[in-house]
Scaffold this active site. Sequence first.
Site, short mmCIF file in Angstrom:
data_model
loop_
_atom_site.label_atom_id
_atom_site.label_comp_id
_atom_site.label_asym_id
_atom_site.label_seq_id
_atom_site.Cartn_x
_atom_site.Cartn_y
_atom_site.Cartn_z
N GLU A 37 -11.12 3.91 -8.05
CA GLU A 37 -10.03 3.50 -7.52
C GLU A 37 -10.32 2.40 -6.37
OE1 GLU A 37 -8.01 6.42 -5.20
OE2 GLU A 37 -6.80 5.10 -4.35
N GLN A 50 -13.64 27.80 18.05
CA GLN A 50 -14.26 27.66 19.43
C GLN A 50 -13.43 27.78 20.50
OE1 GLN A 50 -15.94 23.62 19.31
NE2 GLN A 50 -17.24 24.21 17.74
N GLU A 66 -10.84 24.63 4.50
CA GLU A 66 -9.63 23.52 3.62
C GLU A 66 -10.55 22.58 2.60
OE1 GLU A 66 -10.53 23.40 6.81
OE2 GLU A 66 -10.47 21.49 7.49
N SER A 100 0.77 -1.19 -0.11
CA SER A 100 0.05 0.09 0.02
C SER A 100 0.87 1.31 0.00
CB SER A 100 -0.86 0.03 1.24
OG SER A 100 -0.05 0.01 2.50
N GLY A 101 0.26 2.43 -0.19
CA GLY A 101 0.96 3.70 -0.27
C GLY A 101 1.67 3.81 -1.70
N LYS A 152 13.91 -4.53 -9.72
CA LYS A 152 13.42 -5.99 -9.90
C LYS A 152 12.12 -5.85 -10.17
CE LYS A 152 16.94 -8.11 -7.93
NZ LYS A 152 17.44 -9.29 -8.64
N HIS A 186 -15.18 24.76 7.74
CA HIS A 186 -13.88 24.22 7.43
C HIS A 186 -13.27 24.43 5.88
CE1 HIS A 186 -13.08 21.03 10.51
NE2 HIS A 186 -14.32 21.19 10.56
N CYS A 188 -12.90 25.61 13.09
CA CYS A 188 -13.77 24.67 13.89
C CYS A 188 -13.59 24.92 15.33
CB CYS A 188 -13.87 23.42 13.23
SG CYS A 188 -15.40 22.64 13.65
N ASP A 211 -9.01 10.21 0.27
CA ASP A 211 -8.66 10.36 -1.14
C ASP A 211 -9.74 10.94 -1.83
OD1 ASP A 211 -6.17 9.02 -0.96
OD2 ASP A 211 -7.29 6.81 -0.79
N1 GLN Z 1 -15.29 19.43 18.75
C1 GLN Z 1 -15.80 20.42 18.13
C2 GLN Z 1 -17.21 20.34 17.64
O1 GLN Z 1 -17.74 19.12 17.63
C3 GLN Z 1 -15.00 20.77 16.86
C4 GLN Z 1 -15.16 19.69 15.68
C5 GLN Z 1 -14.36 20.09 14.53
O2 GLN Z 1 -13.21 20.82 15.00
N2 GLN Z 1 -14.34 19.53 13.45
O3 GLN Z 1 -18.16 20.98 17.46
#
Ligand code: GLN
Length: 529
Positions: A140, A382, A506, A12-13, A187, A504, A378, A70
Amino acid sequence: MKYIIVSGGVLSGLGKGITASSIGLLLKSAGYRVTAIKIDPYLNCDAGTMNPYQHGEVYVMNDGGEVDLDLGNYERFLDTDMTRDNNITTGKVYQSVIRKEREGKYLGNTVQIIPHITNEIRENIIHVSRDSGSDVAIVELGGTVGDIESMPFIEALRQLRMGEGAENVIFIHTTLVPIMGVVGEQKTKPTQHSVKELKGLGIQPDVIVARCKEPLNASTQAKISLFCDVPKEAVISAHDLSNVYRVPLLLLEQGITDIIYETLSMEPRTPDIEDWKGFIDSMESADKEVTIALVGKYTDLKDAYISHAKAISHASAALGVVPVLKWIESTDLEEAHDPLKGVDAVIIPGGFGVRGSEGKIKAIQHARENDIPFLGICFGFQLAAIEYARNVMGWEDATSAEFEIESEHIVVDLLPEQIGVTDMGSTMRLGAHDVLVADDTMAHDIYGSTTISERHRHRFEINPEFIEPLQESALTFSGRDTEGIRMELLELSDHPFFMASQFHPEFRSRPLRPAPLYHALVRAARDRR
Ligand code: GLN
């Protein structure tokens, strides 16, 4: 519908996912509509309940699917939003078959792996591919050929070629060519064995993508071709590169698209990858370094924060800087701030539970008091509110209900709809939700819009009781949900760059379209120098 099946052998990897997503990118750049399906042969229904230490990050889709990381690769490479159905797991397949059995849908038949489980897999693949409106589906298969748990999937894929026709299904097998001894001999035996295993299961690969430290020699290629029964030009060298974003170029150079076009009777179209090359160029020509600290709880396994690392690299390429990521284990910060010395920015990513939270709060305080650009995500959002409540508002006992500590100041509390929820899988506030961004805020400048859509994954939120008191000072909640009750963004007016989001960002960053908050953070870090 054309299906490109990517399997893996030897170990794997090997970068099966990168191979598969690179092929997808090439076909998309050639004007084909492409989707991707990731098969994970584990018994979990989805990745949502898996520990990041074992499995890396849980990736979140627009529809709230908590999926294998993935899928993030595919969304980024293909610049396409997919759904939870693009991730098929053994758990999901069995859950559905067992439900149908209970509903009497099998009309009294004995329910078996073949044909019931294999049919379910095949139908899933076909249905997800067709529903996506694509021309091509990259499938995949996770794991390594020969694993007990991937057997039903391999059988289903074999049947897929039978059912859909050989001109519609191509098998690409990725393997490893180790280099041994002082003379550095390449190889081929592991590849031979792995292909033998695959053939034993009824699948003859059309293409072999061989991972190797060095480019494959012509003799290695010839040997693999002879023993594995694939044409020589279909033995592709996937040697180590300095930059993973170069893999699509490497595959293209060796004619992988032509082999696919020919095998699948597709109209040959040349991929237009100028933008992609531009992205690689700006990444490789960047010379100014910025050091970004990422403070987390699973920093030993970089995959636990892979989307953050990618979002930082997308933003850095756009800004012409070289990101230097400094991974800091939050518990190491509970004693001292030393690890943060000299960093240009601090990110506190998502997280769960009290362990390590005090270290993260210390990092936030350090960034806030020293004017270091800060992005909290997130859990980081908080904790930023808690840090502020404790150290600026003077509410020393400020905390989150998640930590189950007695306090007058539960600044972060359970979302009302979460009360009474006991199942852990797929029960958080998940997926894309609109966020309203307030005018005249830094967030508005960054997004350039008053309505944005971002992905979520949380159970807790800013306690409505404390919103007004917290906002009396330099803190502003600059984004809220559409009902105006859930806080989504916060920023500080007396700091050069202090932002945090309940969502999020990202998960929506793409190589050519960096996430705005990451872009703004990296820019603030760069300009600070
Ligand atoms: N633990 C926090 C919540 O449930 C933050 C969750 C997270 O960062 N994805 O709200």
